[in-house]
Design a protein around this motif. Structure first.
Motif, mmCIF file in Angstrom:
data_model
loop_
_atom_site.group_PDB
_atom_site.id
_atom_site.type_symbol
_atom_site.label_atom_id
_atom_site.label_comp_id
_atom_site.label_asym_id
_atom_site.label_seq_id
_atom_site.Cartn_x
_atom_site.Cartn_y
_atom_site.Cartn_z
ATOM 1 N N SER A 169 0.826 -1.205 0.000
ATOM 2 C CA SER A 169 0.000 0.000 0.000
ATOM 3 C C SER A 169 0.860 1.254 0.000
ATOM 4 N N ARG A 170 2.036 1.175 0.586
ATOM 5 C CA ARG A 170 2.914 2.344 0.640
ATOM 6 C C ARG A 170 3.347 2.763 -0.761
ATOM 7 N N ILE A 171 3.775 1.827 -1.578
ATOM 8 C CA ILE A 171 4.226 2.145 -2.934
ATOM 9 C C ILE A 171 3.050 2.541 -3.814
ATOM 10 N N SER A 172 1.959 1.761 -3.750
ATOM 11 C CA SER A 172 0.812 2.043 -4.614
ATOM 12 C C SER A 172 0.208 3.410 -4.316
ATOM 13 N N PRO A 323 10.903 -5.756 -8.212
ATOM 14 C CA PRO A 323 11.448 -6.193 -6.913
ATOM 15 C C PRO A 323 12.793 -5.527 -6.679
ATOM 16 N N PRO A 324 13.182 -5.248 -5.435
ATOM 17 C CA PRO A 324 12.555 -5.684 -4.180
ATOM 18 C C PRO A 324 11.407 -4.805 -3.693
ATOM 19 N N LEU A 325 11.001 -3.780 -4.475
ATOM 20 C CA LEU A 325 9.839 -2.996 -4.081
ATOM 21 C C LEU A 325 8.584 -3.864 -4.117
ATOM 22 N N ILE A 326 7.585 -3.472 -3.354
ATOM 23 C CA ILE A 326 6.341 -4.235 -3.262
ATOM 24 C C ILE A 326 5.185 -3.294 -3.578
ATOM 25 N N SER A 327 4.319 -3.713 -4.461
ATOM 26 C CA SER A 327 3.092 -2.975 -4.764
ATOM 27 C C SER A 327 1.982 -3.979 -5.013
ATOM 28 N N TRP A 328 0.762 -3.496 -5.001
ATOM 29 C CA TRP A 328 -0.374 -4.394 -5.243
ATOM 30 C C TRP A 328 -0.339 -4.969 -6.655
ATOM 31 N N GLY A 329 0.049 -4.133 -7.610
ATOM 32 C CA GLY A 329 0.138 -4.633 -8.974
ATOM 33 C C GLY A 329 1.203 -5.692 -9.135
ATOM 34 N N LEU A 330 2.347 -5.508 -8.475
ATOM 35 C CA LEU A 330 3.410 -6.497 -8.550
ATOM 36 C C LEU A 330 2.987 -7.811 -7.908
ATOM 37 N N MET A 331 2.232 -7.751 -6.826
ATOM 38 C CA MET A 331 1.765 -8.974 -6.174
ATOM 39 C C MET A 331 0.791 -9.743 -7.057
ATOM 40 N N LEU A 332 0.043 -9.033 -7.899
ATOM 41 C CA LEU A 332 -0.932 -9.691 -8.764
ATOM 42 C C LEU A 332 -0.287 -10.442 -9.916
ATOM 43 N N GLN A 333 1.023 -10.284 -10.098
ATOM 44 C CA GLN A 333 1.698 -11.071 -11.134
ATOM 45 C C GLN A 333 1.622 -12.565 -10.847
ATOM 46 N N ASP A 334 1.496 -12.937 -9.571
ATOM 47 C CA ASP A 334 1.400 -14.350 -9.226
ATOM 48 C C ASP A 334 0.093 -14.973 -9.695
ATOM 49 N N THR A 335 -0.885 -14.154 -10.093
ATOM 50 C CA THR A 335 -2.180 -14.677 -10.534
ATOM 51 C C THR A 335 -2.271 -14.750 -12.053
ATOM 52 N N SER A 336 -1.142 -14.774 -12.734
ATOM 53 C CA SER A 336 -1.157 -14.723 -14.199
ATOM 54 C C SER A 336 -1.616 -16.025 -14.834
ATOM 55 N N THR A 337 -1.643 -17.104 -14.092
ATOM 56 C CA THR A 337 -2.089 -18.391 -14.643
ATOM 57 C C THR A 337 -3.344 -18.849 -13.915
ATOM 58 N N TYR A 338 -4.243 -19.474 -14.686
ATOM 59 C CA TYR A 338 -5.506 -19.923 -14.108
ATOM 60 C C TYR A 338 -5.293 -21.053 -13.100
ATOM 61 N N SER A 339 -4.269 -21.848 -13.294
ATOM 62 C CA SER A 339 -4.035 -22.954 -12.372
ATOM 63 C C SER A 339 -3.708 -22.444 -10.981
ATOM 64 N N VAL A 340 -2.964 -21.347 -10.893
ATOM 65 C CA VAL A 340 -2.625 -20.772 -9.591
ATOM 66 C C VAL A 340 -3.867 -20.215 -8.924
ATOM 67 N N ILE A 341 -4.720 -19.524 -9.690
ATOM 68 C CA ILE A 341 -5.936 -18.949 -9.113
ATOM 69 C C ILE A 341 -6.864 -20.051 -8.619
ATOM 70 N N GLY A 342 -6.983 -21.141 -9.405
ATOM 71 C CA GLY A 342 -7.875 -22.217 -9.005
ATOM 72 C C GLY A 342 -7.389 -22.977 -7.791
ATOM 73 N N SER A 343 -6.078 -23.157 -7.692
ATOM 74 C CA SER A 343 -5.533 -23.934 -6.572
ATOM 75 C C SER A 343 -5.259 -23.085 -5.344
ATOM 76 N N TYR A 344 -4.875 -21.827 -5.554
ATOM 77 C CA TYR A 344 -4.510 -20.959 -4.432
ATOM 78 C C TYR A 344 -5.237 -19.619 -4.573
ATOM 79 N N PRO A 345 -6.541 -19.592 -4.343
ATOM 80 C CA PRO A 345 -7.308 -18.348 -4.579
ATOM 81 C C PRO A 345 -6.932 -17.200 -3.662
#
Length: 375
Positions: A169-172, A323-345
């Motif tokens: 939240s600080r960076i965003s 990286p190493p900065l953290i933002s909400w948009g950067l964290m959402l990169q982990d959701t780029s594949t449907y398999s990740v969203i389905g297994s780890y919502p």
């Protein structure tokens, strides 16, 4: 003959006297307090800013500390292993049990009821430096024993999602507030100059504004941000992203302020100031600027959510902070594949922070708009 009375003023006279001497800011604040959406937005905005400023204290864990990858969120419980109600909240970490899966013959993972982790406020945890200067190890909430608790689970590297979202939240918010500040200053200045002087100055400025507005912004964002090499320092990349967003965002603000200035330049007190020989800059700064500030303030509160959404979108595509900065948009990169969203919502948790931020600033903007111009 005038009659004088020593009797105290009536309640109606007190109200009239108070409202007659009430300042414009006090009048706007009184109107804003009547709007529950505006006040709820104001409270949320204050909480978001406090969370971003004191992220080290609010976050329960170090955002760079690693644990089990893709660990699910730990649910807060008020029951012990026997199902009895307890007053102290607790979480049960996942551990391997003695039972085997009948298909894979692997140990079944379940809550470890024999070793509960009690929760509390102002607990000791990972050390940090508040504002980079003040050492501390107290956190707003977490485990009493200082152990890791993942309220929103972990990412693929085992880092706590909640702590990273709080730090993000600080960076965003910093990007959003910086971009909107630059856009407001540049757009308001150019808009007032264009609307006040008119003629050839207005024509040339508006043609340039139209050229800026004609650019397809998203492809241009991607093209400009891709010019920076991957090895560039994070502060350079962050500054370039802010400059690009600001360079493409001021035009709409200037167009709105120009329209307001065109109407104000024809009002009697402005013409009177011209007649007595006031300079152009004196008229702009003392007569036009205070009257366009109400519109600018509302436009700022409504523009911040747009920048937050844009940063999240660009970060999801990999064109915002690195990286190493953290933002909400950067964290959402982990959701780029449907398999990740389905297994780890729970990886989608940063979306909730974005939604709350957008709602908070939009609600505050709507409340301010009604309070500043109720008619």
């Amino acid at each position: 003959m005038l009659a004088f009375s020593n009797s105290p003023p009536s309640p109606e006279e007190k109200i009239q006297h108070k409202s007659g001497n009430e300042s414009y800011i006090a009048l706007v604040w009184r109107r804003l307090k009547r709007s529950w959406t505006g006040m709820s937005g104001l409270v949320l905005v204050i909480l978001l800013l406090m969370m971003a400023i004191f992220a080290e204290f609010v976050a329960p864990l170090d955002p760079k500390a690693t644990d089990t990858g893709f660990a699910p969120p730990q649910v807060i419980s008020f029951h012990d292993k026997n199902g009895n109600f307890v007053f102290l909240p607790r979480v049960y970490a996942l551990a391997e049990t003695t039972d085997l899966d009948p298909v894979t013959f692997q140990p079944i993972v379940g809550p470890d009821y024999d070793h509960p982790r009690l929760l509390g406020f102002f607990v000791k945890g990972d050390p940090y430096y508040l504002f980079g200067l003040i050492p501390g190890n107290r956190h707003l909430f977490g485990a009493i024993d200082g152990g890791p608790v993942h309220f929103l689970g972990t990412d693929k590297f085992g880092r706590d999602v909640l702590s990273r979202a709080i730090y993000g939240s600080r960076i965003s918010l910093m990007i959003a507030l910086t971009v909107v500040s630059i856009v407001t200053i540049v757009g308001t200045t150019i808009g007032m100059i264009s609307g006040y002087f008119g003629g050839t100055v207005d024509a040339w400025i508006q043609r340039f504004v139209e050229v800026v507005l004609a650019f397809p912004q998203v492809p241009l964002y991607l093209a400009l941000t891709s010019l920076i090499p991957v090895t560039a320092p994070t502060n350079v990349f962050l500054a370039f992203v802010i400059i690009v967003m600001s360079a493409l965002g001021w035009a709409q603000m200037s167009r709105e302020v120009r329209g307001k200035t065109l109407a104000l330049a024809r009002i009697e007190y402005v013409r009177a100031a011209m007649a007595v020989g006031a300079t152009d800059w004196r008229i702009i700064l003392q007569h036009i600027l205070p009257n366009v500030m109400s519109h600018v303030i509302v436009a700022v509160t409504l523009a911040i959510p747009s920048v937050v959404l844009l940063e999240s979108f660009l970060g999801f595509l990999g064109f915002a902070v690195k990286p190493p900065l953290i933002s909400w948009g950067l964290m959402l990169q982990d959701t780029s594949t449907y398999s990740v969203i389905g297994s780890y919502p729970w990886i989608l948790s940063p979306v909730a922070f974005v939604l709350v931020t957008v709602f908070a600033f939009n609600a505050l903007g709507d409340g301010l708009r009604d309070a500043i111009d109720p008619y």
